[in-house]
Design a protein around this motif. Sequence first.
Motif, PDB file in Angstrom:
ATOM      1  N   HIS A  74       0.811  -1.210   0.000  1.00  0.00           N
ATOM      2  CA  HIS A  74       0.000   0.000   0.000  1.00  0.00           C
ATOM      3  C   HIS A  74       0.851   1.269   0.000  1.00  0.00           C
ATOM      4  O   HIS A  74       0.306   2.375  -0.014  1.00  0.00           O
ATOM      5  CB  HIS A  74      -0.925   0.010   1.217  1.00  0.00           C
ATOM      6  CG  HIS A  74      -1.809  -1.200   1.310  1.00  0.00           C
ATOM      7  ND1 HIS A  74      -2.916  -1.370   0.517  1.00  0.00           N
ATOM      8  CD2 HIS A  74      -1.724  -2.311   2.095  1.00  0.00           C
ATOM      9  CE1 HIS A  74      -3.497  -2.525   0.811  1.00  0.00           C
ATOM     10  NE2 HIS A  74      -2.787  -3.116   1.750  1.00  0.00           N
ATOM     11  N   THR A  76       2.807   2.053   2.504  1.00  0.00           N
ATOM     12  CA  THR A  76       3.071   2.402   3.902  1.00  0.00           C
ATOM     13  C   THR A  76       4.491   1.999   4.271  1.00  0.00           C
ATOM     14  O   THR A  76       4.927   0.894   3.943  1.00  0.00           O
ATOM     15  CB  THR A  76       2.073   1.681   4.831  1.00  0.00           C
ATOM     16  OG1 THR A  76       0.745   2.107   4.515  1.00  0.00           O
ATOM     17  CG2 THR A  76       2.365   1.968   6.294  1.00  0.00           C
ATOM     18  N   THR A  94      -4.546   9.067   7.062  1.00  0.00           N
ATOM     19  CA  THR A  94      -4.857   7.670   6.727  1.00  0.00           C
ATOM     20  C   THR A  94      -4.705   6.722   7.911  1.00  0.00           C
ATOM     21  O   THR A  94      -4.707   5.501   7.731  1.00  0.00           O
ATOM     22  CB  THR A  94      -3.979   7.175   5.557  1.00  0.00           C
ATOM     23  OG1 THR A  94      -2.599   7.234   5.954  1.00  0.00           O
ATOM     24  CG2 THR A  94      -4.192   8.014   4.309  1.00  0.00           C
ATOM     25  N   GLU A  95      -4.575   7.266   9.128  1.00  0.00           N
ATOM     26  CA  GLU A  95      -4.436   6.395  10.304  1.00  0.00           C
ATOM     27  C   GLU A  95      -5.536   5.333  10.379  1.00  0.00           C
ATOM     28  O   GLU A  95      -5.230   4.156  10.622  1.00  0.00           O
ATOM     29  CB  GLU A  95      -4.438   7.224  11.602  1.00  0.00           C
ATOM     30  CG  GLU A  95      -3.163   7.985  11.884  1.00  0.00           C
ATOM     31  CD  GLU A  95      -3.246   9.415  11.369  1.00  0.00           C
ATOM     32  OE1 GLU A  95      -2.411  10.232  11.765  1.00  0.00           O
ATOM     33  OE2 GLU A  95      -4.143   9.707  10.544  1.00  0.00           O
ATOM     34  N   PRO A  96      -6.825   5.696  10.200  1.00  0.00           N
ATOM     35  CA  PRO A  96      -7.871   4.661  10.328  1.00  0.00           C
ATOM     36  C   PRO A  96      -7.707   3.517   9.325  1.00  0.00           C
ATOM     37  O   PRO A  96      -7.921   2.342   9.668  1.00  0.00           O
ATOM     38  CB  PRO A  96      -9.167   5.445  10.079  1.00  0.00           C
ATOM     39  CG  PRO A  96      -8.834   6.851  10.465  1.00  0.00           C
ATOM     40  CD  PRO A  96      -7.418   7.037  10.027  1.00  0.00           C
ATOM     41  N   GLN A  97      -7.345   3.839   8.086  1.00  0.00           N
ATOM     42  CA  GLN A  97      -7.172   2.790   7.072  1.00  0.00           C
ATOM     43  C   GLN A  97      -5.975   1.901   7.395  1.00  0.00           C
ATOM     44  O   GLN A  97      -6.055   0.667   7.290  1.00  0.00           O
ATOM     45  CB  GLN A  97      -7.001   3.412   5.685  1.00  0.00           C
ATOM     46  CG  GLN A  97      -8.214   4.174   5.184  1.00  0.00           C
ATOM     47  CD  GLN A  97      -8.113   5.663   5.460  1.00  0.00           C
ATOM     48  OE1 GLN A  97      -7.765   6.072   6.574  1.00  0.00           O
ATOM     49  NE2 GLN A  97      -8.424   6.476   4.467  1.00  0.00           N
ATOM     50  N   VAL A  98      -4.859   2.521   7.777  1.00  0.00           N
ATOM     51  CA  VAL A  98      -3.654   1.750   8.087  1.00  0.00           C
ATOM     52  C   VAL A  98      -3.904   0.842   9.288  1.00  0.00           C
ATOM     53  O   VAL A  98      -3.595  -0.362   9.268  1.00  0.00           O
ATOM     54  CB  VAL A  98      -2.459   2.693   8.351  1.00  0.00           C
ATOM     55  CG1 VAL A  98      -1.244   1.906   8.843  1.00  0.00           C
ATOM     56  CG2 VAL A  98      -2.114   3.477   7.087  1.00  0.00           C
ATOM     57  N   GLY A 100      -6.784  -0.129  10.418  1.00  0.00           N
ATOM     58  CA  GLY A 100      -7.820  -1.096  10.082  1.00  0.00           C
ATOM     59  C   GLY A 100      -7.272  -2.315   9.371  1.00  0.00           C
ATOM     60  O   GLY A 100      -7.717  -3.451   9.624  1.00  0.00           O
ATOM     61  N   ARG A 101      -6.303  -2.113   8.485  1.00  0.00           N
ATOM     62  CA  ARG A 101      -5.706  -3.258   7.775  1.00  0.00           C
ATOM     63  C   ARG A 101      -4.970  -4.182   8.749  1.00  0.00           C
ATOM     64  O   ARG A 101      -5.040  -5.415   8.626  1.00  0.00           O
ATOM     65  CB  ARG A 101      -4.753  -2.762   6.682  1.00  0.00           C
ATOM     66  CG  ARG A 101      -5.455  -2.138   5.487  1.00  0.00           C
ATOM     67  CD  ARG A 101      -4.520  -1.978   4.314  1.00  0.00           C
ATOM     68  NE  ARG A 101      -3.498  -0.982   4.526  1.00  0.00           N
ATOM     69  CZ  ARG A 101      -3.593   0.289   4.131  1.00  0.00           C
ATOM     70  NH1 ARG A 101      -4.702   0.705   3.517  1.00  0.00           N
ATOM     71  NH2 ARG A 101      -2.597   1.139   4.329  1.00  0.00           N
ATOM     72  N   ARG A 103      -5.591  -4.522  12.015  1.00  0.00           N
ATOM     73  CA  ARG A 103      -6.588  -5.206  12.852  1.00  0.00           C
ATOM     74  C   ARG A 103      -7.274  -6.324  12.072  1.00  0.00           C
ATOM     75  O   ARG A 103      -7.611  -7.377  12.641  1.00  0.00           O
ATOM     76  CB  ARG A 103      -7.607  -4.191  13.364  1.00  0.00           C
ATOM     77  CG  ARG A 103      -7.022  -3.165  14.347  1.00  0.00           C
ATOM     78  CD  ARG A 103      -8.071  -2.255  14.929  1.00  0.00           C
ATOM     79  NE  ARG A 103      -7.484  -1.306  15.877  1.00  0.00           N
ATOM     80  CZ  ARG A 103      -7.428   0.013  15.683  1.00  0.00           C
ATOM     81  NH1 ARG A 103      -7.934   0.541  14.565  1.00  0.00           N
ATOM     82  NH2 ARG A 103      -6.884   0.799  16.587  1.00  0.00           N
ATOM     83  N   GLU A 123      -3.399   4.413  16.984  1.00  0.00           N
ATOM     84  CA  GLU A 123      -3.336   5.497  16.012  1.00  0.00           C
ATOM     85  C   GLU A 123      -2.811   6.736  16.750  1.00  0.00           C
ATOM     86  O   GLU A 123      -3.502   7.315  17.582  1.00  0.00           O
ATOM     87  CB  GLU A 123      -4.720   5.748  15.417  1.00  0.00           C
ATOM     88  CG  GLU A 123      -5.291   4.532  14.707  1.00  0.00           C
ATOM     89  CD  GLU A 123      -6.750   4.691  14.353  1.00  0.00           C
ATOM     90  OE1 GLU A 123      -7.165   5.812  14.020  1.00  0.00           O
ATOM     91  OE2 GLU A 123      -7.489   3.684  14.414  1.00  0.00           O
TER      92      GLU A 123
END
Length: 219
Positions: A74, A76, A94-98, A100-101, A103, A123
């Motif tokens: 991605h 990252t 993009t903290e929530p997306q990173v 989330g992946r 988790r 986060e």
Amino acid sequence: MADTVTAPVARSPIAAAAPLALVHGWEVSARRSAAPLRLVDCTPLAKVLVRADPDGPLARHLGVGHGRAARDQHGTLVVGSGPDEWLLLAPPGTEPQVAGRVRAVAARAAAGEHDPGLVSVVELFTHGRALIRLTGADAPQLLAKVCAVDLADRVTPDGTAFRSSVAKVATDVIRDDIGQTRSYLLHCERSSGQYLHDAILDAGRELGIEPDGFTGKEI
């Protein structure tokens, strides 16, 4: 890309050099430097801290060992900042997306009866951390003034990560070259951000260092 809103929702602990701009809700410097040695406040980058079993499924998924750094599929930047600790750096917001992946990987492992062990995903957002990027051929020469670690290619090549004292500040140092140009990310406690930034500028004065503005594309 600059925001269309007029009021910032976040500010770095490091004072932004004029002129100012808004990038992803952050008040940042819009200064553009062509100096051979440049220092950018990258605090607005997304920062996610992960702790997990170093021999577990999540560690295997991240694929980066202690003391190393590499980008995932991605884009990252995954930094092995400790034996059971990783710092993930990505574009602002993009903290929530990173997170989330990460988790989701832990959840799949648990559902497949592969116990991921204790997993912590935090986060960091604006709290607790500052991040700056030093770029230029003379970056090792500058850092040698304030850090005792050997920065020669044979010892700390591109993709190396280590924790050390930099200007007497506990700092995560990540070598992350931009093309063929030496570049280092320096990550420290938020309360030390301004001091570390100023100490690097002072140490690099004779090398022609200049502060540079944040664009959101520094990772």
